[in-house]
Design a protein around this motif. Structure first.
Motif, PDB file in Angstrom:
ATOM      1  N   ASN A  78       0.407  -1.205   0.155  1.00 28.68           N
ATOM      2  CA  ASN A  78      -0.235  -0.267   0.447  1.00 28.68           C
ATOM      3  C   ASN A  78       1.244   1.502  -0.199  1.00 28.68           C
ATOM      4  OD1 ASN A  78      -2.489  -1.538  -0.004  1.00 28.68           O
ATOM      5  ND2 ASN A  78      -2.573  -1.344   2.065  1.00 28.68           N
ATOM      6  N   LYS A  79       1.887   0.869   0.670  1.00 28.87           N
ATOM      7  CA  LYS A  79       2.612   2.247   1.011  1.00 28.87           C
ATOM      8  C   LYS A  79       3.497   2.881  -0.255  1.00 28.87           C
ATOM      9  CE  LYS A  79       6.918   3.785   2.698  1.00 28.87           C
ATOM     10  NZ  LYS A  79       8.193   3.283   3.318  1.00 28.87           N
ATOM     11  N   TYR A  80       3.730   1.607  -1.621  1.00 25.72           N
ATOM     12  CA  TYR A  80       4.369   2.147  -2.757  1.00 25.72           C
ATOM     13  C   TYR A  80       3.071   1.777  -3.569  1.00 25.72           C
ATOM     14  CZ  TYR A  80       9.032   1.243  -0.096  1.00 25.72           C
ATOM     15  OH  TYR A  80       9.972   1.204   0.691  1.00 25.72           O
ATOM     16  N   ARG A  81       2.188   1.554  -3.768  1.00 25.33           N
ATOM     17  CA  ARG A  81       1.136   2.057  -4.576  1.00 25.33           C
ATOM     18  C   ARG A  81       0.590   3.038  -4.566  1.00 25.33           C
ATOM     19  NH1 ARG A  81      -4.912   0.773  -3.335  1.00 25.33           N
ATOM     20  NH2 ARG A  81      -4.052   2.473  -1.600  1.00 25.33           N
ATOM     21  N   ASN A  82       0.572   3.632  -3.208  1.00 22.24           N
ATOM     22  CA  ASN A  82       0.128   5.478  -3.076  1.00 22.24           C
ATOM     23  C   ASN A  82       1.175   6.249  -3.090  1.00 22.24           C
ATOM     24  OD1 ASN A  82      -2.219   4.608  -1.779  1.00 22.24           O
ATOM     25  ND2 ASN A  82      -1.435   4.520   0.085  1.00 22.24           N
ATOM     26  N   LEU A  83       2.583   5.719  -2.870  1.00 25.30           N
ATOM     27  CA  LEU A  83       3.836   6.701  -3.700  1.00 25.30           C
ATOM     28  C   LEU A  83       3.406   6.875  -5.409  1.00 25.30           C
ATOM     29  CD1 LEU A  83       6.115   8.771  -3.598  1.00 25.30           C
ATOM     30  CD2 LEU A  83       7.711   5.878  -4.159  1.00 25.30           C
ATOM     31  N   PHE A  84       2.920   5.374  -5.821  1.00 29.77           N
ATOM     32  CA  PHE A  84       2.525   5.629  -7.624  1.00 29.77           C
ATOM     33  C   PHE A  84       1.741   6.272  -8.033  1.00 29.77           C
ATOM     34  CE2 PHE A  84       0.784   4.039 -10.904  1.00 29.77           C
ATOM     35  CZ  PHE A  84       1.675   4.376 -12.076  1.00 29.77           C
ATOM     36  N   LEU A  85       0.624   6.026  -7.564  1.00 23.71           N
ATOM     37  CA  LEU A  85      -0.532   6.694  -7.563  1.00 23.71           C
ATOM     38  C   LEU A  85      -0.550   8.486  -7.465  1.00 23.71           C
ATOM     39  CD1 LEU A  85      -3.698   4.394  -6.260  1.00 23.71           C
ATOM     40  CD2 LEU A  85      -2.716   4.712  -8.638  1.00 23.71           C
ATOM     41  N   GLY A  86      -0.624   8.820  -6.422  1.00 22.25           N
ATOM     42  CA  GLY A  86      -0.120   9.978  -6.022  1.00 22.25           C
ATOM     43  C   GLY A  86       0.868  11.005  -6.862  1.00 22.25           C
ATOM     44  N   LEU A  87       2.228  10.167  -6.952  1.00 23.68           N
ATOM     45  CA  LEU A  87       3.092  11.302  -8.320  1.00 23.68           C
ATOM     46  C   LEU A  87       2.307  10.720 -10.003  1.00 23.68           C
ATOM     47  CD1 LEU A  87       6.702   9.292  -7.665  1.00 23.68           C
ATOM     48  CD2 LEU A  87       6.000  11.260  -7.443  1.00 23.68           C
ATOM     49  N   LEU A  88       1.267   9.819 -10.086  1.00 24.19           N
ATOM     50  CA  LEU A  88      -0.428   9.823 -11.152  1.00 24.19           C
ATOM     51  C   LEU A  88      -0.921  11.505 -11.454  1.00 24.19           C
ATOM     52  CD1 LEU A  88      -0.250   8.096 -14.353  1.00 24.19           C
ATOM     53  CD2 LEU A  88      -1.787   7.268 -12.502  1.00 24.19           C
ATOM     54  N   PHE A  89      -1.181  11.339  -9.917  1.00 28.72           N
ATOM     55  CA  PHE A  89      -2.379  12.119 -10.193  1.00 28.72           C
ATOM     56  C   PHE A  89      -2.027  13.604  -9.883  1.00 28.72           C
ATOM     57  CE2 PHE A  89      -4.222   8.034  -8.014  1.00 28.72           C
ATOM     58  CZ  PHE A  89      -4.755   7.813  -8.700  1.00 28.72           C
TER      59      PHE A  89
END
Length: 99
Positions: A7-18
């Protein structure tokens, strides 16, 4: 890898994308500010899905305001929320979630 790290790295990836999507309004002058009217509520809602509890609610409001006000799109709100959640608020290796 544990679910928490996933979840931590998924949230980082999605955050950068958003954050990148939010900054796209600078690419197309004129049309870009119109797209913020659509993106701002979507971004606020996405923030509340990524981060639960009060952190997500507060970040959702901040994200909405940041996206709707012209010229503030350069602020990477999703990334800053990730840093706050996973780096600054660490408590024994766990993200601080306030409900």
């Amino acid at each position: 890898m544990t679910e928490e790290k996933d979840n931590k790295y998924r949230n980082l990836f999605l955050g950068l994308l958003f954050d990148a999507i939010g900054m796209l309004s600078f690419v197309i002058p004129g049309i870009g500010e119109f797209s913020d009217v659509i993106w701002a509520p979507v971004a606020g809602w996405l923030m509340t899905r990524l981060y639960k509890g009060r952190i997500g609610q507060a970040a959702g409001v901040v994200t909405f305001v940041e996206e709707i006000v012209p010229g503030l799109d350069v602020i990477p709100t999703f990334t800053l929320t990730w840093i706050y959640t996973y780096v600054l608020s660490k408590k024994k290796g766990q993200p601080k979630q306030i409900d």
